[in-house]
Each structure stands twice: as C-alpha cells, then as structure tokens.
Design a protein around this motif. Structure first.
Motif, PDB file in Angstrom:
ATOM      1  N   LEU A 225      71.784  27.250  57.336  1.00 26.37           N
ATOM      2  CA  LEU A 225      70.868  25.904  55.992  1.00 26.37           C
ATOM      3  C   LEU A 225      70.129  27.000  56.271  1.00 26.37           C
ATOM      4  CD1 LEU A 225      72.137  22.362  58.374  1.00 26.37           C
ATOM      5  CD2 LEU A 225      73.603  23.940  56.429  1.00 26.37           C
ATOM      6  N   ASP A 226      70.021  26.983  54.499  1.00 28.72           N
ATOM      7  CA  ASP A 226      68.691  27.646  54.061  1.00 28.72           C
ATOM      8  C   ASP A 226      68.249  26.686  53.528  1.00 28.72           C
ATOM      9  OD1 ASP A 226      66.691  29.351  52.983  1.00 28.72           O
ATOM     10  OD2 ASP A 226      67.845  31.152  52.367  1.00 28.72           O
ATOM     11  N   GLU A 227      67.095  25.879  54.184  1.00 30.80           N
ATOM     12  CA  GLU A 227      65.851  24.819  53.144  1.00 30.80           C
ATOM     13  C   GLU A 227      66.875  23.985  52.585  1.00 30.80           C
ATOM     14  OE1 GLU A 227      63.146  26.295  51.176  1.00 30.80           O
ATOM     15  OE2 GLU A 227      62.889  28.215  52.586  1.00 30.80           O
ATOM     16  N   PRO A 228      67.577  22.742  53.821  1.00 35.90           N
ATOM     17  CA  PRO A 228      68.464  21.799  53.220  1.00 35.90           C
ATOM     18  C   PRO A 228      67.186  20.861  53.339  1.00 35.90           C
ATOM     19  CG  PRO A 228      68.652  21.939  55.487  1.00 35.90           C
ATOM     20  CD  PRO A 228      67.622  23.467  55.151  1.00 35.90           C
ATOM     21  N   ALA A 229      66.306  20.963  53.595  1.00 37.23           N
ATOM     22  CA  ALA A 229      65.526  19.650  52.790  1.00 37.23           C
ATOM     23  C   ALA A 229      64.306  19.687  51.703  1.00 37.23           C
ATOM     24  CB  ALA A 229      64.357  18.982  53.997  1.00 37.23           C
ATOM     25  N   ALA A 230      64.385  21.175  51.521  1.00 41.13           N
ATOM     26  CA  ALA A 230      63.100  21.812  50.762  1.00 41.13           C
ATOM     27  C   ALA A 230      64.042  20.716  49.015  1.00 41.13           C
ATOM     28  CB  ALA A 230      63.201  22.806  50.279  1.00 41.13           C
ATOM     29  N   GLY A 231      62.307  19.965  49.299  1.00 38.08           N
ATOM     30  CA  GLY A 231      62.140  19.265  48.190  1.00 38.08           C
ATOM     31  C   GLY A 231      63.408  18.597  47.465  1.00 38.08           C
ATOM     32  N   CYS A 232      63.129  17.541  49.358  1.00 38.80           N
ATOM     33  CA  CYS A 232      63.754  16.805  49.306  1.00 38.80           C
ATOM     34  C   CYS A 232      62.410  15.172  49.227  1.00 38.80           C
ATOM     35  CB  CYS A 232      63.928  16.265  50.412  1.00 38.80           C
ATOM     36  SG  CYS A 232      66.315  17.367  49.671  1.00 38.80           S
ATOM     37  N   ASN A 233      62.761  14.312  49.143  1.00 35.68           N
ATOM     38  CA  ASN A 233      62.038  13.106  49.291  1.00 35.68           C
ATOM     39  C   ASN A 233      61.910  12.814  50.853  1.00 35.68           C
ATOM     40  OD1 ASN A 233      63.936  11.672  49.527  1.00 35.68           O
ATOM     41  ND2 ASN A 233      62.974  10.952  47.422  1.00 35.68           N
ATOM     42  N   ALA A 234      61.188  11.849  51.317  1.00 34.96           N
ATOM     43  CA  ALA A 234      61.055  11.398  52.270  1.00 34.96           C
ATOM     44  C   ALA A 234      62.155  11.166  52.760  1.00 34.96           C
ATOM     45  CB  ALA A 234      59.951  10.673  53.215  1.00 34.96           C
ATOM     46  N   VAL A 235      62.699   9.987  52.463  1.00 32.14           N
ATOM     47  CA  VAL A 235      64.001   9.250  52.475  1.00 32.14           C
ATOM     48  C   VAL A 235      65.753  10.318  52.971  1.00 32.14           C
ATOM     49  CG1 VAL A 235      65.951   7.498  52.446  1.00 32.14           C
ATOM     50  CG2 VAL A 235      63.615   7.161  51.384  1.00 32.14           C
ATOM     51  N   GLU A 236      65.208  11.282  51.416  1.00 29.63           N
ATOM     52  CA  GLU A 236      66.256  12.565  51.657  1.00 29.63           C
ATOM     53  C   GLU A 236      66.040  13.399  53.100  1.00 29.63           C
ATOM     54  OE1 GLU A 236      67.339  12.772  46.299  1.00 29.63           O
ATOM     55  OE2 GLU A 236      65.308  13.658  47.334  1.00 29.63           O
ATOM     56  N   THR A 237      64.821  13.660  53.128  1.00 26.06           N
ATOM     57  CA  THR A 237      64.245  14.381  54.209  1.00 26.06           C
ATOM     58  C   THR A 237      65.337  13.638  55.282  1.00 26.06           C
ATOM     59  OG1 THR A 237      62.630  15.486  53.300  1.00 26.06           O
ATOM     60  CG2 THR A 237      63.369  15.426  55.376  1.00 26.06           C
ATOM     61  N   GLU A 238      65.499  12.847  55.630  1.00 22.61           N
ATOM     62  CA  GLU A 238      65.338  11.676  57.140  1.00 22.61           C
ATOM     63  C   GLU A 238      66.940  11.640  57.065  1.00 22.61           C
ATOM     64  OE1 GLU A 238      64.853   7.310  58.353  1.00 22.61           O
ATOM     65  OE2 GLU A 238      62.837   8.548  57.861  1.00 22.61           O
ATOM     66  N   GLU A 239      68.135  11.786  55.879  1.00 24.16           N
ATOM     67  CA  GLU A 239      69.739  12.014  55.862  1.00 24.16           C
ATOM     68  C   GLU A 239      69.928  13.039  56.043  1.00 24.16           C
ATOM     69  OE1 GLU A 239      71.122  10.464  51.993  1.00 24.16           O
ATOM     70  OE2 GLU A 239      69.696   8.918  51.919  1.00 24.16           O
ATOM     71  N   ILE A 240      69.118  14.121  55.078  1.00 20.14           N
ATOM     72  CA  ILE A 240      69.548  15.472  56.031  1.00 20.14           C
ATOM     73  C   ILE A 240      69.308  15.941  57.236  1.00 20.14           C
ATOM     74  CG2 ILE A 240      68.833  17.814  56.074  1.00 20.14           C
ATOM     75  CD1 ILE A 240      68.802  16.974  52.487  1.00 20.14           C
ATOM     76  N   ASP A 241      68.363  14.853  58.579  1.00 18.90           N
ATOM     77  CA  ASP A 241      67.784  15.075  59.624  1.00 18.90           C
ATOM     78  C   ASP A 241      68.957  14.593  60.097  1.00 18.90           C
ATOM     79  OD1 ASP A 241      66.819  14.975  62.131  1.00 18.90           O
ATOM     80  OD2 ASP A 241      65.194  14.562  61.219  1.00 18.90           O
ATOM     81  N   ARG A 242      69.368  13.531  59.959  1.00 19.54           N
ATOM     82  CA  ARG A 242      70.161  12.939  60.558  1.00 19.54           C
ATOM     83  C   ARG A 242      71.741  13.273  60.792  1.00 19.54           C
ATOM     84  NH1 ARG A 242      74.731   9.511  58.559  1.00 19.54           N
ATOM     85  NH2 ARG A 242      72.970  10.039  56.764  1.00 19.54           N
ATOM     86  N   LEU A 243      72.065  14.238  59.513  1.00 17.90           N
ATOM     87  CA  LEU A 243      73.183  14.572  58.770  1.00 17.90           C
ATOM     88  C   LEU A 243      73.207  16.128  60.120  1.00 17.90           C
ATOM     89  CD1 LEU A 243      75.813  14.962  57.126  1.00 17.90           C
ATOM     90  CD2 LEU A 243      74.610  16.230  55.519  1.00 17.90           C
ATOM     91  N   ILE A 244      72.569  16.299  59.726  1.00 14.84           N
ATOM     92  CA  ILE A 244      72.189  17.628  60.663  1.00 14.84           C
ATOM     93  C   ILE A 244      72.430  17.421  62.162  1.00 14.84           C
ATOM     94  CG2 ILE A 244      70.524  19.617  61.782  1.00 14.84           C
ATOM     95  CD1 ILE A 244      69.568  19.887  58.893  1.00 14.84           C
TER      96      ILE A 244
END
Lengths: 290, 318, 266
Positions: C175-194
């Motif tokens: 995963l190459d920077e999956p959270a780059a450019g994402c807001n806090a909520v989106e980052t959290e979702e990606i965090d959970r997903l990973i």
C-alpha cells in the motif's frame, strides 16, 4: 561510381526536404506534444503560393517571401483555431484534428488555386551541371543550401537567443517553463509559425524539381513523420539525420533495387528501427512514473 | 429494471436496419445502406482496438485490402468458393496481425501510430506493385458471392442492392453482437483496464502484451471481412482500399461517432458514409467540409457525436 | 520463514542512486511499514518489489523464490498486489468494473468464449460481479458501485484501489500512502481496513506519512533516508532512534538528542 554519386545527390536533395519536414514536426511536437499531420500542407502552400504569385507577375524573391509569410500566418491560425482549443485531448483526437486540418487546407487550396500540376524554373535555371559523371540540377544545390541554412540558423536561435532557450525549456518541461515566467502559449504560436515557414521554404525550393499540386501534402507529411520518428521525435538533430537517411535510402533503393518500392523503404526502416529502439535513434528514453 | 446496454444497442441496430428501407426513395439507397453497414463492421473492430484497448492504428485499411484481394484472387487462382475466400482473407489478416502485432504493440501513442501506418502503406504498396497478381493500380474484378443466386433458386428474388443491404446488415449485426459480448466479459474488462492504466492493469495480473495482441488481431479480422464484403458488393477492387486515406477514414468514423461504444461508432460510419452522398452538389467543397467537421467534432464533442448527443438528452431530463 | 525478502536491492537513475542496498523481510500476516522523508526512495523501492522497475542490484524473494525482475502480472499470479501513491484508477470504467477488473486472474478465459458470450464466460462474469460487490461493501463503496470512477472523491478512490488489489486475494499487499490526502475520518476508515486485512492473514507492506497511523498498526518499521536504510525495528525502537529523528527533524535536533543521550550516560 557515377551511378552511386547520382543516387547520393538526388537522395540528399530529397532527404534535405524530409529533414525540413521532420524539423517542422519536431518544433511543433516540442512546444505542444502534438504531431502535426498538416505539416505537408505547409510544403504544398509554399509551392502553390509561389506559383500563383509568379503568375501574377511578381519577381521570384517577392513571391517566395509572400509564400513564407502567408504560410507562417496559416500555421499560427491552425494553432489558434484547432490546436489550442483542443488542449488535453487524447492522442487519437489530436491525430484526427491535424489530419482534418490537412484535408481542410487541401479543400481550400483546390478551390482557391486549382487541381493542376505546377512548376516554375529553378532559381539558377534548369541547365544541369555535370560533376564526376553525375548530373546535378542547380536547384538541388539550392535545396541543400536552404536546408543547411535553416538548420544552422535554428541552432543559433536555440543556443544563442533568450527566446530560443525559452523554446527549449518549454520542450523540456512545460510546467516548469511556465513557472519561471515563460509564456508557453506564445512559444506554441511561435513554433507553429516557425514550423509553417520552414515547410513553405522547403516547398518553394523543391517545386522546380518535384512539381506541386494541391494534394502533395499528405504523402510528404507521412515521409516527414517517418523521418522525425526515425530520428526520435522531439530531437532536431534526429530530424536532420532521419531525413537525410530516409532520402538517401530511398534513392539507393530506387537505383539498385526497385523504383516501385522506393516509397516502401521509409516504412520498412521505421518499423525495423522502432522494433529495436522504441524511441527512435536519438529519442529521449522515458521512465514510467507511478 | 435496467435494460442492458447490449440489448439496447442490438435492438436499435436491428430496428433501424429493418425500418430504413421503408423510406428509401429508390433502389440506389440500398447500396448506400449496405456501404454504411460494411463500413460499420470495420469500425466496430476499431471500437475493440481503440475504444476498449486504447490502442491506435492508422493502418487497418491494409487488412481490408487483404480481405478484398483474397476474394478477388483466391477463387480464380486457388479455386476456392468466394465464401471461403472471405475466411482465407480473415485468416491471413489475423496471421499477419498476430506476427506484426507482437513487436508493434510495445510502442505507444504516436510511435504506434507511425508503425501501424507503415504496415498499412506497405500492404497497399504490395497490392499496387505486384501487378502480375493484382493487376496493379487499375484494380481487378471480383467474383460474385453466389448467395443471391441460391436465394433466387429458393424463390427469394432480391436485387443486388437489396441483397447486399440485408446480407451486410446481418454480418454487422453479428459483428456488433460479438463486440458487445466482449465488452462485459473478462477479456473486455481487462482491455478497458489496460486502456485506463497499463501499470495498474499489470498489477492486477493482466498480461498487457497478450491482450493488446488479441484486440489487434480481432480488429484486423473485422477490417478484413469488411474489405471482403466491399469488394464482393462492388464486384471490383483497387489498391486504394488499403490506402492511408481509407485507414484514416475508418478511424475518423469510429472516433467521430464515439469510439467508446459500438452504436456510436456505427453512427459515425453512417454519417460519414452518407454525408458525401448528400453533398454531391457541393462536390468541390467536400474536402473542406470533411476537414472542418473532423476538427469541430474533436474540439467541441470530444467523446464523439452519439455519446455527446445522449448526454445532452439526459441532461435535459434531469 | 519470511514471505517477502528484499536483499540488498538498489537502483540508480542517471547515475544517482535512488535506492541503495536495502534489505528487510516481511512475514506472513505481518504489517511492515517503510517510512522516511520525501524523496527517500520509498515509492522507488515499491516499484522494484512490484516488478515495475528492474532493480540494478540485489534480489527480491517471494516465498523463498527469486522473483527479481518478474513482470508485474507474473507477481500478481504469485500473490503480490499493490496500490499506487498517485492513483491509478481505470477512470472511464464504473466503480464496480474497477473492482471486477481486479479479479482478472480468477476469471481469465478464452477470448473466443468471451466474444461468443458462451455460458462459461457469462458465469464467470456473474461470479466476479458478486465478489466485487462484496469487496465494495467491505471498503464502504456499495452505494457508488454504478457510478463512473472519475466521479468519486479522493478518499473513496483510495479505498477503491484497495478493493481492486484485494480482489486478487493477495498474500502480500503493498500500500503506497493509502491515507495521503484523506481527512481524519477517511484515515480512520483506512486504518480499520488495513487492520482487518492483516487480521485475515494478508501481509502488508505500507508506505505512509501519517506517523500516528504507522506507529499504531505496524509490527515492524523500516526507515529509509536518501535511498539508504538507516534503521529498522518495532515502532518503539524506531521512534527513539537518533538517526531517524535526525532524518526527520534535521541534524540540529539529532545533535541535541545525542547530547541528551551523552548527558544521561554521564
């Protein structure tokens, strides 16, 4: 030996024209990433306008000047009306636009001029010179001289003038050039004008040898395109080498193998070279960025 | 329920082909209709190559030339029935596309354009110059397909124009059906994926070289069959069929109509085939108008005519 | 045994070493992060592992087999899949089609069957479609399934890329920077997903700038600076490493931290 010399002379003459065409492709490609299939029409216009200006009684020098200036203006119009509005379009669309422009210019030319085949006498007359058993038209020397002059002038322009360097910078990286304050739209306009003028010059020089009519543009454009790709699209030196190489190979094929297949050489060579070197002989190698 | 685009496209195509003859003022129009369908077939192949896979070709008329001359020569020299000559032409085209496509399709953009252009021109040059076989630039006559006679024997008498209208409509319908099947199949998805991003397509396992080659070969067969039909309908063919301008014409039809969809591209074929017929009065201005249309559509209706028109309609509904 | 082993890989562009002699390993089901300042060579490293660049030196081992220089689609067949820092979405396709395209290896069939629309081909498409819809649900994109991909927000596209990569059922996911450019909520979702993906047994190799996210989910961290590995270890160890602090904060801070260390020693 005399044969070989003869073939080389006619090859270099035609090759010089291909080189000028390829140079026109290269200049426009560098400024705009567009391969301009209408490049051959500039050559046609250069010849045809000269023909009709001469017929109107103007002296050759003035007729040539008018041809070059008018064609340059048409080049600028082409950019403003057809290329600039299509910014960012995919390659297929750009190909269709420039081929469309080519057909359009032909359509206008057949109405404004006519559908006849024309020529006018060479600058220094049509009496052939004899040299080591080969006959050389004085106009051939004019073509070679003209092409040399264009390449030298352009080299000086690119290396010695600020505008020339701005053109090179734009070719290298348009965004960066814009960021340092280069007016890239102006560079594009300039490139189309310059390219068209070079095409017109090639046309008015070669017409006494190859004749001209409203429909000579497309076959010439294809050869010039092949020459430009052979040398590596975007490299003026490659355009020179590609053009000359193509011209000489054609003349040798016509002389030693088959005159019917002389036009095939360009495309056999280009396909062969691209198989081995997908960027042409002197093209930039690009690294995929992801 | 949503109708599948495939069903809609095929229905529209069939309906138009069935209804159009009711409005034909004379028998001549059957020929124009047939010409539209035959061009539509070649263009449908380009939808697969350009529209799905995103690869350009400026040399597909070369394959049309192979298909056409197979029909002119194979019955005479090999004693093949004309129908099998069509198959032979298609096989030759596919074989050539397969051999040449491997190295050529590694090239991208303009480099691919010049290589395919060269291929087409070489084919047309062979057809022009090998005149002991092809009779050279003046062209050669083509034997009749023979199917019309069979139908007449069965009591179904059609004029040549009518026969070619219905026959080429049928072939186009099959061609469109195949192309639409492909669109939503695993192969079609992979082709459209490599069009969108070659790198990403590779990383999901798409063998990009193999798939591009598939698209190239399939589109070559379409062009070849189209060339065969054209030659047999006209009962005559010249090397111009393989020329650069014919290649350009095919691409222009496809892109002008909308190369992303089968129906759009066929629409483009219809417009560009009918336009010169409609403009015979303005014959002098034909080139000028064609050039202007090409430029204007590409600037103002970038997706092509049909998709742009449909979008406008949908916009109004909303 | 480790699933992915990177052994001394390096590459130079125009004489400049972008990555030099980097080695590390990823075990099955593990989350390993590669961090480093901008231009440290992280994406270049990814491109070498995933077969887009051919390494100039070293080798990449997958399952104990040398896969250096193997084409990306061959690596995909061996269970390696990735996403991209600069999105590589199939823009003109629908969101569902994007996810379906990820199933390529599982639905491959003959071109002829696809042209003729044979039942086998259609069955495969149906199966793919069902699976793709499930994946879209997993990344929260069910409602966008029939929209054109280009209409989605940046964060949604990042998740779409993950869904597409997951469609391969990879054993290791880059995963190459999956959270780059994402807001806090989106980052959290990606965090959970990973975390979910890793919990399901897929190893993950992650490049990410969001340090909080990296520290929270990584089992092991590799630090690059100027193309060279300067540290590696668990999050706690790496975050204390003076060389890492220097790379991120500049040498002054590093000097300060060294002095601190010296003081403590003294």
């Amino acid at each position: 030996m005399a044969d070989l010399l003869q073939f080389l002379v006619s090859g270099i003459t035609v090759g010089a024209v291909y080189a000028l065409l390829a140079l026109g492709f290269t200049i426009i490609f560098n400024a705009s990433d567009v391969v301009n299939f209408a490049q051959g029409e500039f050559v046609m216009l250069g010849g045809m306008i000269t023909v009709f200006a001469l017929a109107a009684g103007l002296p050759l020098g003035l007729a040539a000047l008018i041809a070059i200036v008018l064609t340059a203006g048409i080049g600028v119009l082409l950019n403003k009306l057809a290329i600039e509005p299509a910014r960012g379009a995919p390659v297929v669309s750009l190909i269709i636009i420039t081929i469309g422009a080519s057909i359009f210019i032909q359509g206008v030319a057949q109405i404004v001029f006519d559908k006849q085949i024309h020529r006018y006498p060479g600058i220094s007359g049509d009496a052939p010179l004899r040299f080591a058993g080969a006959t050389i038209l004085p106009q051939s020397l004019w073509v070679i001289f003209g092409a040399t002059a264009v390449f030298v002038a352009l080299w000086l322009f690119f290396t010695r003038t600020l505008t020339g360097r701005a053109v090179l910078a734009t070719a290298n990286n348009r965004l960066a050039a814009a960021l340092v304050g280069i007016n890239t739209r102006y560079i594009m306009t300039l490139s189309f004008g310059l390219s068209a003028a070079i095409g017109a010059l090639a046309g008015l020089l070669i017409t006494p040898i190859t004749l001209t009519s409203y429909d000579v543009g497309i076959p010439l454009a294809l050869k010039g395109f092949a020459a430009a790709m052979l040398g590596g699209l975007g490299n003026p030196f490659g355009a020179l080498v590609g053009g000359l190489l193509l011209g000489v190979l054609e003349a040798l094929t016509a002389g030693y193998i088959s005159s019917q297949y002389k036009d095939a050489v360009a495309f056999i060579v280009i396909i062969g070279v691209l198989f081995v070197m997908p960027q042409g002989l002197f093209g930039r190698k690009s690294t995929e960025r992801v | 329920m949503r109708l599948s685009p495939k069903l809609v496209s095929l229905s529209v195509l069939a309906l138009l082909a069935l209804v159009a003859p009711m409005f034909f003022p004379s028998g001549f129009y059957y020929r124009i209709g047939a010409l539209i369908f035959i061009n539509g077939l070649a263009v449908t192949g380009l939808v697969i190559l350009i529209g799905y896979a995103g690869q350009i070709s400026l040399g597909h008329a070369g394959f049309a030339g192979i298909g056409a001359y197979a029909c002119a020569l194979a019955p005479v020299h090999l004693g093949l029935p004309p129908a099998l000559a069509v198959v032979l032409g298609a096989a030759l085209s596919a074989g050539l596309a397969w051999v040449v496509g491997r190295p050529i399709l590694k090239l991208q953009g303009y480099y691919l354009a010049v290589a395919t252009l060269g291929l087409g021109i070489l084919i047309s040059m062979v057809l022009t110059n090998e005149s002991q076989w092809t009779r050279g630039p003046d062209g050669i006559s083509v034997p009749d397909l023979g199917l019309r006679g069979v139908l007449a024997d069965m009591g179904w008498r059609l004029t040549a124009g009518q026969f070619w209208y219905w026959f080429s409509a049928l072939v186009l319908f099959i061609g469109a059906w195949l192309a639409l099947n492909l669109h939503d199949s695993p192969t079609g998805r992979a082709l459209r994926a490599l069009h969108g991003s070659e790198v990403a397509a590779r990383t999901v396992g798409v063998d990009v070289a193999r798939l591009k080659l598939n698209a190239f070969v399939i589109s070559a067969v379409y062009a070849s069959v189209s060339g065969s039909l054209l030659a047999m309908m006209n009962r005559f063919v010249t090397p111009e069929i393989a020329g650069f301008m014919h290649s350009v014409e095919m691409v222009v039809m496809a892109v002008l109509g909308g190369v992303g969809s089968v129906l759009g591209a066929i629409f483009g074929a219809a417009i560009l085939t009918a336009l010169p017929q409609a403009l015979t009065m303005f014959h002098e201005y034909e080139k000028l108008l064609l050039g202007a249309v090409m430029i204007l559509v590409m600037i103002f209706l970038r997706e092509g005519l049909l998709p742009s028109i449909l979008r406008r309609f949908r916009g109004k509904e909303e | 045994m480790s699933l992915l082993q990177v052994e001394g890989v390096g590459i130079a562009f125009g004489g400049i070493k972008a990555v030099d002699d980097v080695s590390f390993a990823v075990k099955p089901g593990e989350i390993v992060s590669v961090i480093g300042p901008n231009g440290a060579g992280k994406t270049t490293l990814f491109n070498m592992i995933s077969g887009i660049y051919l390494p100039g030196a070293g080798r990449v081992m997958l399952d104990g087999q040398d896969v250096t220089g193997l084409a990306p689609h061959r690596l995909a067949e061996r269970g390696l899949s990735r996403t991209f820092q600069n999105l590589q979405i199939f823009q003109a396709m629908s969101v569902l089609d994007n996810a379906m395209a990820g199933h390529h290896l599982r639905e491959r069939s003959s071109v002829l069957a696809d042209l003729l629309g044979l039942p086998a081909s259609r069955r495969r498409t149906r199966a793919t479609r069902a699976s793709a819809l499930q994946l879209l649900e997993r990344v929260g994109l069910t409602r966008a399934a029939f929209r054109e991909a280009s209409a989605l927000s940046y964060g949604a596209l990042k998740r779409l890329e993950i869904a597409r990569a997951l469609a391969l059922e990879p054993r290791i996911l880059l995963l190459d920077e999956p959270a780059a450019g994402c807001n806090a909520v989106e980052t959290e979702e990606i965090d959970r997903l990973i975390a979910e993906i890793a919990a399901a047994g897929t190893a993950i190799l992650l490049v990410e700038h969001d340090m909080k996210l990296v520290m929270r989910i990584s089992g092991h961290i590799v630090v690059l600076d100027h193309g060279v590995k300067i540290a590696e270890g668990d999050p706690a160890k790496v975050s204390r490493d003076p060389k890492v602090i220097a790379a991120y904060l500049g040498t002054d801070a590093a000097a300060a931290s060294r002095e601190e260390g010296a003081d403590a020693d003294g």
